[in-house]
Design a protein around this motif. Structure first.
Motif, PDB file in Angstrom:
ATOM      1  N   GLU A  36       1.727   2.798  -4.561  1.00  0.00           N
ATOM      2  CA  GLU A  36       2.123   1.766  -3.253  1.00  0.00           C
ATOM      3  C   GLU A  36       2.112   1.906  -1.373  1.00  0.00           C
ATOM      4  OE1 GLU A  36       4.277  -1.797  -3.513  1.00  0.00           O
ATOM      5  OE2 GLU A  36       4.023  -1.775  -5.570  1.00  0.00           O
ATOM      6  N   ASN A  37       2.700   2.574  -0.755  1.00  0.00           N
ATOM      7  CA  ASN A  37       2.563   3.127   0.844  1.00  0.00           C
ATOM      8  C   ASN A  37       2.692   4.751   0.757  1.00  0.00           C
ATOM      9  OD1 ASN A  37       4.338   0.600   0.964  1.00  0.00           O
ATOM     10  ND2 ASN A  37       5.112   1.357  -0.201  1.00  0.00           N
ATOM     11  N   ALA A  62      -0.150   5.382   3.460  1.00  0.00           N
ATOM     12  CA  ALA A  62      -0.576   4.531   4.495  1.00  0.00           C
ATOM     13  C   ALA A  62       0.977   5.928   5.253  1.00  0.00           C
ATOM     14  CB  ALA A  62       0.082   3.137   4.679  1.00  0.00           C
ATOM     15  N   TRP A  63       1.697   6.284   4.110  1.00  0.00           N
ATOM     16  CA  TRP A  63       2.316   6.970   5.419  1.00  0.00           C
ATOM     17  C   TRP A  63       2.040   8.619   5.440  1.00  0.00           C
ATOM     18  CZ3 TRP A  63       6.627   5.782   0.934  1.00  0.00           C
ATOM     19  CH2 TRP A  63       6.933   4.727   1.009  1.00  0.00           C
ATOM     20  N   ASN A 108       0.197   1.431  13.948  1.00  0.00           N
ATOM     21  CA  ASN A 108       0.668   1.847  12.518  1.00  0.00           C
ATOM     22  C   ASN A 108       2.429   2.523  12.384  1.00  0.00           C
ATOM     23  OD1 ASN A 108      -1.815   1.130  11.864  1.00  0.00           O
ATOM     24  ND2 ASN A 108      -2.620   3.255  12.862  1.00  0.00           N
ATOM     25  N   ASP A 134       4.093  -0.316  11.402  1.00  0.00           N
ATOM     26  CA  ASP A 134       4.049  -0.798   9.347  1.00  0.00           C
ATOM     27  C   ASP A 134       4.663   0.577   8.816  1.00  0.00           C
ATOM     28  OD1 ASP A 134       2.513  -1.456   7.153  1.00  0.00           O
ATOM     29  OD2 ASP A 134       1.475  -0.033   7.056  1.00  0.00           O
ATOM     30  N   ALA A 135       4.355   1.729   9.208  1.00  0.00           N
ATOM     31  CA  ALA A 135       5.432   3.130   8.548  1.00  0.00           C
ATOM     32  C   ALA A 135       6.575   2.195   8.513  1.00  0.00           C
ATOM     33  CB  ALA A 135       5.512   3.828   8.937  1.00  0.00           C
ATOM     34  N   ASN A 148       8.545  -0.867   8.877  1.00  0.00           N
ATOM     35  CA  ASN A 148       8.174  -1.737   7.958  1.00  0.00           C
ATOM     36  C   ASN A 148       8.126  -1.097   5.993  1.00  0.00           C
ATOM     37  OD1 ASN A 148       8.260  -3.550   9.993  1.00  0.00           O
ATOM     38  ND2 ASN A 148       6.822  -4.484  10.132  1.00  0.00           N
ATOM     39  N   ARG A 149       7.139  -0.639   6.497  1.00  0.00           N
ATOM     40  CA  ARG A 149       6.765  -0.074   5.243  1.00  0.00           C
ATOM     41  C   ARG A 149       8.384   0.729   4.120  1.00  0.00           C
ATOM     42  NH1 ARG A 149       2.051   0.098   2.167  1.00  0.00           N
ATOM     43  NH2 ARG A 149       0.454  -1.047   3.384  1.00  0.00           N
ATOM     44  N   SER A 174      10.572  -2.020   3.106  1.00  0.00           N
ATOM     45  CA  SER A 174      10.355  -2.627   1.856  1.00  0.00           C
ATOM     46  C   SER A 174      10.680  -1.730   0.942  1.00  0.00           C
ATOM     47  CB  SER A 174       8.978  -2.865   2.068  1.00  0.00           C
ATOM     48  OG  SER A 174       8.796  -3.568   2.627  1.00  0.00           O
ATOM     49  N   ALA A 175      10.217   0.036   0.869  1.00  0.00           N
ATOM     50  CA  ALA A 175      10.727   0.438  -0.454  1.00  0.00           C
ATOM     51  C   ALA A 175      12.192   1.261  -0.631  1.00  0.00           C
ATOM     52  CB  ALA A 175       9.444   1.596   0.675  1.00  0.00           C
ATOM     53  N   SER A 200      12.924   3.596   8.267  1.00  0.00           N
ATOM     54  CA  SER A 200      13.953   2.377   8.187  1.00  0.00           C
ATOM     55  C   SER A 200      14.128   1.977   9.136  1.00  0.00           C
ATOM     56  CB  SER A 200      14.627   2.693   6.794  1.00  0.00           C
ATOM     57  OG  SER A 200      13.659   2.571   6.240  1.00  0.00           O
TER      58      SER A 200
END
Length: 144
Positions: A24-25, A28-29, A60, A63-64, A66-67, A70-71, A100
């Motif tokens: 899912e990530n 983006a990463w 971005n 977002d990285a 935040n992902r 979440s991950a 994180s």
């Protein structure tokens, strides 16, 4: 009165569940990491276009991060990984940790500040390590 049953043991995560979180990530990463050079160049630029690109790069980075948060939460919530994935999951969580822990969201209220630059630099440095770890997930991620 019936005795209270013991807590059920935590179920183990499956390889597919873990790979799904990564999948899912991953794009983006990897995309973020691939653009670090152009983002750094934009951050040093003086034109309005450079500024606009640099602001996009900061978003971005946020977002990285935040992902990554979440991950990390999702991976931990799944429970222990299958034995064959223990090392890869540990490496992944270690690679996600600096992202994180980034405070880019708060630090970049002023996108031109030193705290913002430091927070984004932290994400930039961690992104390369994360991308290396992501390569280990290739056998577990189903391509569409």
């Amino acid at each position: 009165m019936k005795p209270t049953p013991p807590h059920s043991p935590r179920l183990a995560a499956s390889a597919d569940q873990l790979a799904g979180i990564i999948s899912e990530n991953e794009k983006a990463w990897r995309g973020y990491e691939a653009n670090i050079g152009s983002c750094n160049k934009a951050a040093e630029g003086l034109t309005p276009d450079d500024y606009i690109q640099a602001m996009g790069c900061i978003k971005n980075a946020q977002d990285a991060a935040n992902r990554a948060r979440s991950a990390t939460s999702a991976i931990v919530a799944l429970g222990p990984p299958p034995p064959e994935l223990t090392v890869l999951v540990t490496d992944t969580l270690n690679a996600l940790a600096p992202l994180s822990k980034s405070n880019a969201a708060a630090s970049c209220q002023d996108a031109t500040s030193d705290p913002c630059a430091k927070a984004v630099d932290q994400i930039d440095e961690a992104a390369s390590t994360l991308v290396e770890v992501l390569d280990g997930w290739a056998p577990y991620i189903r391509t569409k």
